[in-house]
Design an enzyme around this catalytic site. Structure first.
Site, PDB file in Angstrom:
ATOM      1  N   LYS A 278      -2.241 -12.567 -43.872  1.00 36.93           N
ATOM      2  CA  LYS A 278      -3.148 -12.909 -43.164  1.00 36.93           C
ATOM      3  C   LYS A 278      -3.504 -14.496 -43.724  1.00 36.93           C
ATOM      4  O   LYS A 278      -3.620 -15.644 -42.910  1.00 36.93           O
ATOM      5  CB  LYS A 278      -5.072 -11.603 -43.611  1.00 36.93           C
ATOM      6  CG  LYS A 278      -4.827 -10.671 -43.417  1.00 36.93           C
ATOM      7  CD  LYS A 278      -6.017 -10.092 -44.148  1.00 36.93           C
ATOM      8  CE  LYS A 278      -5.769  -8.541 -43.283  1.00 36.93           C
ATOM      9  NZ  LYS A 278      -6.991  -7.933 -44.182  1.00 36.93           N
TER      10      LYS A 278
ATOM     11  N   SER B  63      -6.985 -12.080 -47.216  1.00 38.30           N
ATOM     12  CA  SER B  63      -7.631 -11.291 -48.911  1.00 38.30           C
ATOM     13  C   SER B  63      -7.438  -9.890 -48.173  1.00 38.30           C
ATOM     14  O   SER B  63      -8.118  -9.586 -47.013  1.00 38.30           O
ATOM     15  CB  SER B  63      -9.201 -10.957 -48.874  1.00 38.30           C
ATOM     16  OG  SER B  63      -9.289 -10.019 -50.574  1.00 38.30           O
ATOM     17  N   ASP B  64      -6.875  -8.753 -49.094  1.00 32.21           N
ATOM     18  CA  ASP B  64      -6.821  -7.159 -48.134  1.00 32.21           C
ATOM     19  C   ASP B  64      -7.374  -6.044 -49.282  1.00 32.21           C
ATOM     20  O   ASP B  64      -7.066  -6.857 -50.703  1.00 32.21           O
ATOM     21  CB  ASP B  64      -5.373  -6.899 -47.772  1.00 32.21           C
ATOM     22  CG  ASP B  64      -5.941  -5.844 -46.648  1.00 32.21           C
ATOM     23  OD1 ASP B  64      -6.084  -5.788 -45.810  1.00 32.21           O
ATOM     24  OD2 ASP B  64      -5.037  -4.642 -47.192  1.00 32.21           O
ATOM     25  N   GLN B  65      -8.013  -5.365 -49.454  1.00 29.15           N
ATOM     26  CA  GLN B  65      -7.727  -4.455 -50.107  1.00 29.15           C
ATOM     27  C   GLN B  65      -7.625  -2.648 -49.416  1.00 29.15           C
ATOM     28  O   GLN B  65      -8.515  -2.810 -48.565  1.00 29.15           O
ATOM     29  CB  GLN B  65      -9.905  -4.344 -50.823  1.00 29.15           C
ATOM     30  CG  GLN B  65     -10.157  -3.021 -51.685  1.00 29.15           C
ATOM     31  CD  GLN B  65     -11.711  -2.874 -51.606  1.00 29.15           C
ATOM     32  OE1 GLN B  65     -12.560  -2.937 -50.986  1.00 29.15           O
ATOM     33  NE2 GLN B  65     -12.115  -3.454 -52.981  1.00 29.15           N
TER      34      GLN B  65
ATOM     35  N   ALA C 213      -6.385  -7.508 -53.433  1.00 24.89           N
ATOM     36  CA  ALA C 213      -5.409  -8.937 -53.292  1.00 24.89           C
ATOM     37  C   ALA C 213      -5.981 -10.160 -52.309  1.00 24.89           C
ATOM     38  O   ALA C 213      -6.609 -10.002 -51.702  1.00 24.89           O
ATOM     39  CB  ALA C 213      -4.169  -8.440 -52.637  1.00 24.89           C
TER      40      ALA C 213
END
Length: 199
Positions: free
Chosen positions: A59, A75-77, A112
């Protein structure tokens, strides 16, 4: 490597998530948002940690390609239930199924964050895992919670910053904002290293 903090670059949050936007606003930075164009499908055999890290970096890189002079945050979850990634439920039925599977169990929310500046070659990525123990919820509690909060855009079907806290028995982490979707302690460290003044 760190860059001079005297450099002034635009900051872009590579996300359209209102939760991440609200979190980043806490730092009182001027920033824009941009929507990354990234396929979020997990790869075969990919762990939840690896998936979150890969997507956060993808991203940030995607937005940085469009805005090469800017400092971009991605960011990613991913909710990690016994090594299986759980994403955003999207529907009431899927949310019910997720919460039924998670009741009485420990779920690790793998959050992250990546910071990228294409112009300077800066790139950092880190993971902020949060261990969450869910109460042994009954079906009535699950149904009432989902009707009240409708967390269908949240990984793991629970908003810890809202009524979802009532679903939980315990939270273990070293960055409280990570569970909401953007680990601000790590984000601050990366932004400073990229040359962005926080204070």
């Amino acid at each position: 490597m760190p860059f001079s903090p005297s450099a002034t670059r635009a900051v872009i949050l590579g996300s359209t998530s209102r939760y991440r936007r609200e979190l980043l606003s806490r730092l009182r930075l001027t920033f824009d948002t941009a929507s990354p164009d990234v396929d979020e499908t997990p790869q075969a055999g990919e762990t939840p940690q690896a998936l979150a890290l890969r997507l956060a970096l993808a991203k940030a890189r995607d937005v940085a390609r469009r805005f090469p002079e800017a400092v971009v945050i991605g960011s990613d979850q991913v909710a990690d239930l016994d090594g299986e990634p759980l994403g955003k439920p999207g529907t009431h039925e899927r949310a019910v199924a997720q919460l039924q599977r998670m009741r009485g169990k420990t779920v690790v929310f793998q959050t992250a964050v990546a910071v990228v500046c294409q112009a300077t070659g800066f790139e950092q990525i880190d993971l902020a895992p949060v261990r969450v123990v869910f109460r042994d919820l009954d079906d009535g509690e699950i149904e009432r919670y989902l009707r009240a909060e409708q967390p269908y855009d949240c990984a793991g079907s629970a908003k810890s910053e809202g009524l979802g806290i009532a679903l939980l028995a315990r939270i273990d982490n070293d960055d409280p904002s990570a569970l909401v979707g953007l680990p601000l302690i790590r984000t601050c460290q990366m932004l400073r290293a990229a040359g962005v003044k926080i204070l």
